[in-house]
Design an enzyme around this catalytic site. Structure first.
Site, short mmCIF file in Angstrom:
data_model
loop_
_atom_site.label_atom_id
_atom_site.label_comp_id
_atom_site.label_asym_id
_atom_site.label_seq_id
_atom_site.Cartn_x
_atom_site.Cartn_y
_atom_site.Cartn_z
N GLY A 13 0.83 -1.20 0.00
CA GLY A 13 0.00 0.00 0.00
C GLY A 13 0.86 1.24 0.00
O GLY A 13 2.04 1.22 -0.36
N TRP A 15 2.19 3.02 2.50
CA TRP A 15 3.34 2.93 3.40
C TRP A 15 4.28 1.82 2.97
O TRP A 15 5.50 1.98 2.99
CB TRP A 15 2.84 2.74 4.81
CG TRP A 15 3.81 2.81 5.96
CD1 TRP A 15 3.62 2.22 7.17
CD2 TRP A 15 5.06 3.51 6.06
NE1 TRP A 15 4.68 2.49 8.01
CE2 TRP A 15 5.59 3.28 7.35
CE3 TRP A 15 5.80 4.29 5.18
CZ2 TRP A 15 6.80 3.80 7.79
CZ3 TRP A 15 7.02 4.81 5.60
CH2 TRP A 15 7.50 4.57 6.89
N LYS A 205 -2.28 6.42 18.73
CA LYS A 205 -2.34 7.81 18.24
C LYS A 205 -3.41 7.98 17.17
O LYS A 205 -3.96 9.06 16.98
CB LYS A 205 -0.97 8.25 17.72
CG LYS A 205 -0.40 7.39 16.59
CD LYS A 205 -0.75 7.88 15.22
CE LYS A 205 -0.22 6.95 14.14
NZ LYS A 205 -0.51 7.41 12.79
#
Length: 360
Positions: A13, A15, A205
């Protein structure tokens, strides 16, 4: 004599393709690594062609990382077993909801000296409770596993804009090897021994970023957003402390994987962007994911559900009002303005394990 090591990548993908650009260039300068980097690509048709064929001929992932060339030594392969069978170093970078199926597929096909690093920002739920990706990988494959996470928006890294990242690896010698595969003048790697701390930060996060997106969607400004980021960061620390029995080092939260990643994700990531659109349009997250992410997956929404499942079943949801509110907005149809309910929380007694350096 052939090089002793070979690296492969599971996941192509946004990343994964960005990581392939870095690793593909770095291995050509490392004498103990084979130049060829196989990357597992989930086969799909793009403009009438197989994505693997496009990558291997145009040296570009035109669907997930358009406009950025991959090194010619990066070879796309649609068979995960073929990718890992001769690799000593395995980079795992797929959406966390697909990890167990992939691991089951490659189980029994690895070299005896294989090891892995997880670039996945997510948390898994099992009968034993909440587990990290490195724990899931180690449990399934019985190999050493490190983690990499940081303030790393993939497109900016592909454009070679300066940033930092954090590798968590319990073996100092292995940490040096992983760093050599990833470190560049524009992608600076710092290594710590706190593997679980690094990936906890990377997963949690994304939940904070969803909250930040709600604030942007309501147009409430930077002061309000800063408050949500601060409270979210402290709830991350609190949950990490609970999950790890205080073994996570407090200093890890000051690394790129910690506070830096929270900041960049709450201002520039796709989790924030879709949460903002969720408020503005009223569309379900699943619909926005299909409309706006071009086949990528939204991690924050899923992780919010998984985190709530854990804290609710553990009877500690009252200690995480922000995470609870984000879950209820996403899954139970509550108004985004309920994000502020119960946020007057005292975090002053929360303590984590001090970093090794601070023990002197």
């Amino acid at each position: 004599m052939a090089p002793a090591n070979k690296v492969c990548i599971l996941g192509s993908g946004n990343w994964g393709s960005t990581a392939a650009r870095i690793i593909g260039k770095n291995v050509q300068k490392l004498a103990d690594f084979d130049d060829t980097v196989k990357i597992w690509v989930y086969e799909e048709m793009v403009d009438g062609q197989k994505l693997t064929d496009i990558i291997n001929t145009k040296h570009e992932n035109i669907k997930y990382l358009p406009g950025h060339k991959l090194p010619s030594n990066v070879v796309a392969v649609p068979d995960a077993v073929e990718v890992v069978k001769d690799a000593t170093h395995i980079v795992v970078v797929i959406p966390h909801q697909f990890i167990q199926h992939l691991l089951n597929t490659i189980h029994g096909h690895l070299l005896s000296n294989a090891r892995a690093i997880s670039l996945i920002k997510g948390i898994g739920i099992s009968n034993q409770g909440m587990t990290t990706m490195t724990q899931i990988i180690h449990r399934t494959l019985a190999i050493p596993v490190a983690s990499l996470s940081g303030a790393n928006i993939a497109n900016e890294i592909a454009e070679e804009k300066y940033c930092e990242t954090t590798i968590g690896c319990s073996d100092p010698d292995e940490a040096i090897v992983w760093r050599s595969l990833f470190n560049t003048p524009y992608f600076q790697v710092n290594c710590v021994s706190d593997v679980i701390g690094v990936e906890f930060c990377g997963a949690l996060k994304n939940v904070v970023a969803v909250g930040a997106g709600f604030i942007d969607g309501m147009g409430l400004g930077n002061n309000t957003k800063a408050a949500i980021i601060r409270i979210g960061f402290l709830e991350m620390r609190r949950l990490a402390m609970h999950m790890s029995d205080a073994r996570i080092q407090d200093s890890t939260f000051m690394e790129s994987c910690g506070i830096a990643d929270v900041i960049t994700t709450c201002y520039g990531g796709r989790n924030r962007r879709l949460a903002e659109e969720f408020v503005k349009t009223g569309k379900p997250m699943s619909q926005l994911e299909q409309e706006l992410l071009n086949g990528q997956k939204l991690q924050g929404y899923l992780t919010a559900g998984e985190v709530h499942s854990y804290i609710d079943s553990s009877g500690i949801a009252d200690h995480f009002p922000l995470f609870t509110n984000i879950y209820e907005i996403c899954y139970r149809g509550k108004s985004p303005r309920t994000i502020f309910d119960g946020l007057n929380v005292d975090f002053s007694r929360d303590t984590l394990t001090p970093s090794p350096a601070s023990k002197d």
